[in-house]
Design an enzyme around this catalytic site. Structure first.
Site, PDB file in Angstrom:
ATOM      1  N   VAL A 155     -13.076  -2.455  -1.286  1.00 10.74           N
ATOM      2  CA  VAL A 155     -13.860  -2.113  -2.467  1.00 10.74           C
ATOM      3  C   VAL A 155     -13.718  -3.236  -3.483  1.00 10.74           C
ATOM      4  CG1 VAL A 155     -14.247  -0.416  -4.281  1.00 10.74           C
ATOM      5  CG2 VAL A 155     -13.498   0.339  -2.036  1.00 10.74           C
ATOM      6  N   ASP A 164     -12.474  11.808   5.051  1.00  8.55           N
ATOM      7  CA  ASP A 164     -11.368  11.124   4.352  1.00  8.55           C
ATOM      8  C   ASP A 164     -11.222  11.669   2.940  1.00  8.55           C
ATOM      9  OD1 ASP A 164      -9.298   9.375   3.910  1.00  8.55           O
ATOM     10  OD2 ASP A 164     -10.578   7.672   3.437  1.00  8.55           O
TER      11      ASP A 164
END
Length: 1339
Positions: A721, A832
């Site tokens: 990210v 997740d």
């Protein structure tokens, strides 16, 4: 070790004594750059070699041995250990080249562009003289360049050398061919590698014999016999002081990568300070000072400064410093190393305005008379005047031809220094020969010949050179460096009067006249010797400094009988010729000269001293007063006018500032609107086929040029990210975004095409999921979301655990469940879910992130590896761990772990356990321990999420309903023990963010888009702060509720033996039989013997425990005092006495737009009773006392509900209901997994002294009226079956007082449970207890 290894060590030790003194004192000599061109015969070549390399150890340049005879004794070369350039051996007749100590050839210059050793044509075709042996027995390193040895008819053993062991560069060219044949073999100890036939001629191998652990050279085959990385040519040990030669630099015997820097960092003062041990890099050696004919550039000894620097003298040290403006012009010279061999008509224009010659100057006959072969015309002698600007020659000056009509070298009259950094032929720095018409040298300004020899010969008319004192010019002994011969005899020069001027000193002269003196006998004026200076008379007046006459400043008044000045400045005059301004003599007083505070005006007084005018004079003055001002108006500016002017000026300034602010604010608003337009606008993807429907996708398809990554925020299982910015094409705005880069590590999948799953992810839009702004296909898929500066909820709860209250925690649980329910509706499995993947949009609103990412990868990339550190094993359900099965129900398991993280303020699940141990623990029935702040109701919701059978786990719709219900009365379900002052309402939650964090969040441009929502939330927070006002005791959790497990373990065992014998452990204290607390496997709060859930039933382990407690208590009839300060205790009794009110209309739900649930704090006095409730029963009939018998209690515990009003019909579709509102029945709650079980026996309340039963009754039975139920529950999506209903429980607020002690009532034993039914890993048990079948019977 073999015999060859022994010889290697002996050879190393033999030269160790000399190697240890490498950096202390080294004989450094310059190399040459002549190539195959030579001057003179073989004897001259030998003499040149001898003078250059006698006792030389390091050759700074190239070692060129060319055209040397067979009888030459070259033993003086045996001390050479290092050559920085190349070694050239060509056209020689000697038999052996003795370089036994040569270890390293660095190859900084290579011959023919690629060879560091070049040996060719070393034989005489007319005789037997030839080179037969290269005695390079110690050569072990060639740092750069290759090897070329060819056409040496008598040279032997070259093909036996392993050149790859010597050459460092693997791809260097090695050519060894056409050399001598019929050579004797190598000695047997050499094993076929030798430089000659003897045992002492074996090649020393330092690379090919090394162990694989060695990066470079070694001194043996073992792994612990590697040389230091800075060694070159081998070593005798592993230290940097054991090297035979250095790879980079030698610092006092130690090989280092760089010499000591001029500045060092002081750790105490945190500053760079001058290094007292600074050394300079001179070739491959660190020296304390550079040679006198070199200059210092930073830490390097260089021959000349770079083009952007100039040479300066600082404290006797020549240094290169950056030029201030235009540098003195330096020009390239001629000769070796230059593209020109002589000064000629083709290059003389390049010397215009040159002040420094970098290199040499050669004047040969081919340059002056022209070169027909190269079509170069003759040189115009007048152009030689371009050299009048030359002040320094760094190399040598070679004049072998000169125009006939020029009788001296006066074009070099400004030449001051000949550096001698490169020398001609046999080491000459000044060579003048065979100039037949030259009568004098004319170097009137020459002051120094730094290095090299002087050769002046065969100049038949040359005079005046006999008088020169050469010792003043030469550095070092002049006798060995002068070679002056075959010029005009001294007697003939004296006879013709060609002698020095009488004004010259004994130092001699360069030619006739007082201007050619090397030094003056009396005084000198601008380089010309004079008898006296014009100190007292004459024009211009002068002053004397070091026997030189300098003129006074023109503004000095000439004095008679005394000196006019004592310096050259205007402040050194004895008297001024015109005016004096301070210490300076000036032509006129300052008039309008701009100063620091404006123009300066002065007037001269009677003594011609300049005095300042009045400060209001603007055009000069004739005196110090105001009326002396020149051009001053009669009427001066009045005070009102001054005020008006100042006011107008300030107004103009404020208008400019205000306009600038408004312009800046307008641009900011414009950028915000543009950002809102891009962030809120979706894109319609056109169908690829006419039969397909148009897909309304909120996300965009980005181009890679529109995205720019700034920094990495983190990485996970599926990608990395980044924080970045989005610059829309054709726009100038920059939108902060989050960019997640997903790569297929296997390389089997590319993300060039936009798939249906990508479009499905892009079409999701919900208040509690992070919306995907767009995606960028390519070799790696980039998912772009809005940047949320507040970060993840995991980091937030860890940082603000002291300020978070139960209301925020429960509302966050509601919002996560709603976000996951939305994903479930759209068939999107998260895979997740964890607290780290829940983002904080505002202090009261969270959003689920990273959904749908796993489905973008190929199936093989989604397989789980337990050894992979980033695999979220601790959050995964058992079926996902074992079988890779991911469903919405496996997300429910992850939701339970996420809520556990939330309630433990970010603790790590299963801390201290290896990932491989977790599946076995889960199969044994062990689960995470009950968080300290949670009641059993909240914890049981988590436990239901962790059921083995996925079909038994609740749905996200049920979870959202359950947490919505609990969020109505937060202190009842979460007890956060926190110190609070007497004036602070304990239920009022402080802000979860500090003021600075909120301000930083507001400054982010993407948060401005939700400005209206945040204002509403701030108003809501104010309402919550005043509404949540409960007694202090409601936030206090008893210390008796503690887990029996170690806090570091982070889980609780659920397969323990039953508690059937717990009630038998009793102790008699003070005549009363009191129960000891049963050994619990999970925390049970004191004062809470039943479940606090509103359905009024207990789960399996709870029912079993309470049955045994009830049996024990009914036998002993003990009256243990219990505190009544727990809100859950009151709310439990209140649930038995309060009727269930009808469901409020959807419009009255107390829930804001972000899913924030309002606590039900509006209390009513009374409400209408409903059939089947206990609201009409008096206190005496409901609350048991000690005198009541067991039959009455048993009858009360088995009382059933008589009936319920009909439930509202189930909505026809989700659109009618909306996912925000989930329907429940009016009398039965659709809470998670509820069942109709036995009501519990109420506990008798024994009021303390000073409290009447009426007051207690009024306090405990206070409930809301009918109108208070409007915001009680959120509507759920479907009505549960009748068998799964449960009663509604309401939070209430006491009047501010409560009984300090409570006693347990006698409880009747409930239905017994077998031990086999209480196993937590038995799905049938949980299915029967938590989710009963439709035909289950009530008791």
């Amino acid at each position: 070790m073999s015999a060859i290894g022994t010889l290697q060590v002996l050879g190393f030790l033999l030269s160790l004594a000399r190697g240890s003194e490498m950096g202390n004192s080294q004989a450094v000599c310059p190399g040459t750059l002549n190539g195959l061109s030579v001057t003179g015969d073989a004897d001259n070549q030998y003499q040149t070699l001898y003078k250059l390399y006698e006792k030389c150890e390091v050759v700074m340049g190239n070692l060129e041995i060319v055209l040397t005879g067979h009888n030459a004794d070259l033993s003086f070369l045996q001390w050479i250990r290092e050559v920085t350039g190349y070694v050239l051996v060509a056209m020689n007749e000697f038999s052996v080249l003795p370089l036994p100590n040569l270890r390293v050839v660095r190859g900084t210059q290579v011959y023919d562009g690629k060879f560091a050793i070049f040996v060719m044509l070393n034989y005489n075709t007319n005789s037997s003289h030839a080179l037969r042996q290269l005695r390079f027995t110690q050569l072990t390193e060639i740092l750069l360049g290759g090897v070329y040895i060819e056409k040496n008819d008598k040279l032997c053993h070259m093909d036996t050398i392993d050149w790859r062991d010597i050459v460092r560069v693997p791809d260097a060219e090695i050519v060894v061919k056409n050399n001598g044949g019929n050579c004797p073999p190598c000695h047997e100890v050499c094993k076929g590698r030798c430089w000659g036939p003897g045992p002492e001629d074996c090649q020393i191998l330092t690379k090919t014999i090394c162990a694989p652990q060695c990066n470079g050279r070694c001194f043996g085959p073992n792994p612990n016999q590697c040389c230091h990385d800075e060694c070159a040519g081998g070593c005798s040990g592993p230290q940097d002081t054991d090297c035979f030669a250095c790879r980079h630099f030698n610092d006092s015997g130690a090989c280092v990568p760089r010499c000591p820097a001029p500045l060092v960092y002081n750790k105490l003062t945190f500053q760079l300070e001058p290094n007292p041990h600074i050394k300079y890099q001179y070739g491959g050696v660190c020296v304390a000072s550079c040679p006198h004919n070199f200059v210092v550039d930073q830490t390097f000894c260089v021959r000349a400064c770079p083009a952007d620097k100039m040479e300066v003298d600082k404290n006797g040290l020549k240094m290169c410093e950056p030029c201030r403006g235009l540098c003195p012009k330096a020009c390239e010279g001629t000769g070796s190393g230059s593209r020109y061999q002589t000064v000629d008509s083709s290059n003389i224009d390049g010397f215009v305005n040159c002040t420094k010659i970098l290199g040499n100057l050669d004047f040969l006959i081919t340059g002056l008379n022209g070169d027909p072969w190269h079509k170069i015309p003759a040189l115009d002698p007048e152009k030689l005047n371009v050299f009048r600007t030359v002040r320094e020659i760094t190399g040598y000056l070679n004049i072998q031809s000169w125009p006939p009509h020029m009788h001296n070298f006066s074009v070099f009259s400004n030449l001051t220094t000949i550096g001698g950094r490169s020398l001609y032929n046999r080491g000459f720095s000044l060579l003048i020969m065979k100039n037949l018409n030259v009568t004098s040298l004319g170097f009137r300004s020459l002051k120094e010949i730094s290095a090299g020899r002087v050769y002046i010969s065969a100049n038949q008319q040359l005079c005046y050179h006999h008088s020169l004192n050469w010792t003043r010019l030469l550095r070092g002994p002049a006798e060995e460096r002068l070679d002056i011969k075959y010029n005009r005899p001294l007697g003939e020069c004296v006879a013709e009067g060609k002698v020095c001027d009488p004004l010259c000193s004994s130092g001699g002269c360069w030619g006739p006249g007082p201007g050619q003196c090397l030094s003056c006998r009396n005084y000198s004026r601008e380089g010309v010797c004079v008898t006296h200076c014009n100190v007292l008379q004459g024009e211009p007046r002068e002053f004397v400094h070091e026997a030189h006459c300098f003129s006074c400043h023109p503004e000095c008044q000439p004095m008679e009988g005394t000196s006019t000045c004592n310096g050259s400045g205007s402040d050194a005059c004895a008297r001024c010729a015109h005016f004096r301004d301070g210490p300076h003599c000036v032509n006129s007083c300052p008039h309008g000269i701009l100063g620091a505070k404006g123009p300066i005006y002065k007037y001269p007084d009677a003594q011609n001293e300049c005095r300042p005018c009045h400060e209001n004079c603007t055009q000069g003055c004739k005196g110090p007063e105001l009326q002396d001002c020149l051009g001053q108006a009669e009427v001066l500016m009045s005070k009102p006018h001054l005020v008006i002017a100042v006011t107008v000026g300030l107004t103009v300034i404020f208008l400019i500032l205000g306009g600038s602010f408004l312009y800046w604010r307008g641009r900011r608003i414009q950028n915000k609107r543009a950002m809102r337009r891009y962030l809120e606008r979706g894109e319609s993807i056109e169908p690829l086929d006419p039969s397909e429907k148009a897909n309304k996708v909120l996300a965009r398809i980005f181009k890679e040029t529109e995205l720019r990554k700034l920094k990495v925020l983190g990485s996970g299982v599926f990608g990395t990210v980044h924080k970045g910015i989005w610059i829309p094409e054709g726009e100038s705005i920059k939108i902060p975004v989050c960019i997640k880069v997903i790569e297929d590590k296997s390389g089997r999948q590319s993300f060039q095409a936009v798939t249906d799953h990508m479009l499905a992810v892009g079409s999701l839009d919900h208040a509690h999921i992070v919306r995907l702004l767009g995606l960028c296909p390519g070799s790696s898929l980039q998912l772009v979301t809005q940047y949320l500066p507040l970060g993840s909820l995991l980091d937030h709860v860890r940082q603000h655990r002291e300020t978070l209250g139960p209301q925020l925690l429960l509302n966050w649980g509601v919002q996560i469940a709603k976000g996951m329910y939305y994903l479930e509706e759209h068939s999107m499995v998260h895979r997740d879910l964890a607290l780290r993947n829940v983002m904080l949009k505002s202090p009261s609103q969270v959003q689920v992130a990273d959904f749908g990412v796993a489905d973008l990868l190929p199936p093989d990339d989604k397989q789980l590896l337990h050894s992979e550190a980033k695999t979220p094993i601790k959050w995964m359900a058992l079926e996902s761990i074992h079988f890779g099965k991911y469903t919405h129900q496996s997300d429910v398991w992850s939701y339970g772990v996420t809520v556990w993280e939330l309630m433990t303020f970010g603790a790590e699940p299963y801390a201290g356990l290896r990932l491989a141990e977790i599946p076995d623990l889960l199969e044994k029935g062990e689960r995470l321990a009950q968080p300290q702040i949670c009641t059993i109701d909240v914890y049981m919701v988590m436990v239901k999420c962790w059921m083995i059978d996925e079909n038994i786990r609740p749905t996200f719709k049920e979870l959202a309903n359950e947490f919505t219900r609990m969020a109505r009365d937060p202190p009842r379900y979460l007890v956060i023990k926190r110190a609070s002052g007497p004036g602070i309402p304990p239920a009022a939650e402080p802000s979860a963010l500090s003021t600075k964090e909120l301000q930083d969040a507001e400054l982010e441009p993407d948060l401005d888009l939700d400005l209206d929502v945040e204002v509403e939330e701030e108003g809501l927070a104010t309402t919550l702060g005043s509404a949540l006002s409960l007694p202090t005791g409601t936030l206090t959790r008893p210390r008796g509720s503690q887990s029996l497990l170690s806090p570091s373990s982070g889980y609780m065992p659920m397969n323990q033996s039953n508690l059937g014998e717990a009630c038998l452990d009793s102790a008699v204290l003070g005549g009363r039989e009191q129960f000891s607390r049963p050994i619990s496997l999970h925390p049970i709060p004191r004062g809470r013997q039943t479940s606090e859930s509103s359905e009024g039933h207990v789960t399996g382990s709870e029912a079993e425990l309470q049955e045994r407690v009830s049996m024990c208590r009914s036998r002993s009839r003990s009256r243990s005092p219990r505190p009544r300060g727990d809100s859950a205790y009151h709310s439990q009794r209140h649930s038995l006495l309060t009727p269930v009110t009808p469901l409020s209309p959807p419009g009255l739900e107390e829930e804001d737009g972000n899913g924030y649930v309002m606590p039900d704090t509006h209390l009513r006095g009374t409400s209408s009773s409903r059939e089947g409730t206990l609201s009409s029963v008096g206190l005496s009939s409901v609350l048991g006392t000690e005198e009541e018998d067991e039959d009455e209690e048993y009858e009360y515990m088995n009382r059933k509900r008589r009936g319920s009003p009909a439930r509202p019909p189930r909505p026809g579709s989700l659109e009618e209901l909306g996912y925000e509102y989930m329907d429940v029945g009016s009398d039965l709650s659709a809470s998670l997994g509820s069942t109709q079980s036995c009501p519990l026996h109420p506990m008798a309340i024994v009021p303390s002294a000073g409290t009447t039963p009426d007051e207690d009754y009024e306090y405990m039975n206070r409930r809301r009226g009918a109108g208070g139920s409007g915001g009680d529950y959120a509507a759920m999506g479907a009505c549960p079956a009748a068998e799964q209903g449960y009663e509604e429980m309401r939070a209430f607020q006491g009047p501010g007082h409560q009984a300090p002690h409570v006693r347990y009532a006698r409880l009747k034993t409930l239905r017994s449970l077998e031990a086999t039914d209480s196993a937590f890993d038995n799905p049938d048990y949980w299915h029967s207890r938590l989710f009963p079948k439709a035909n289950a019977q009530r008791i």
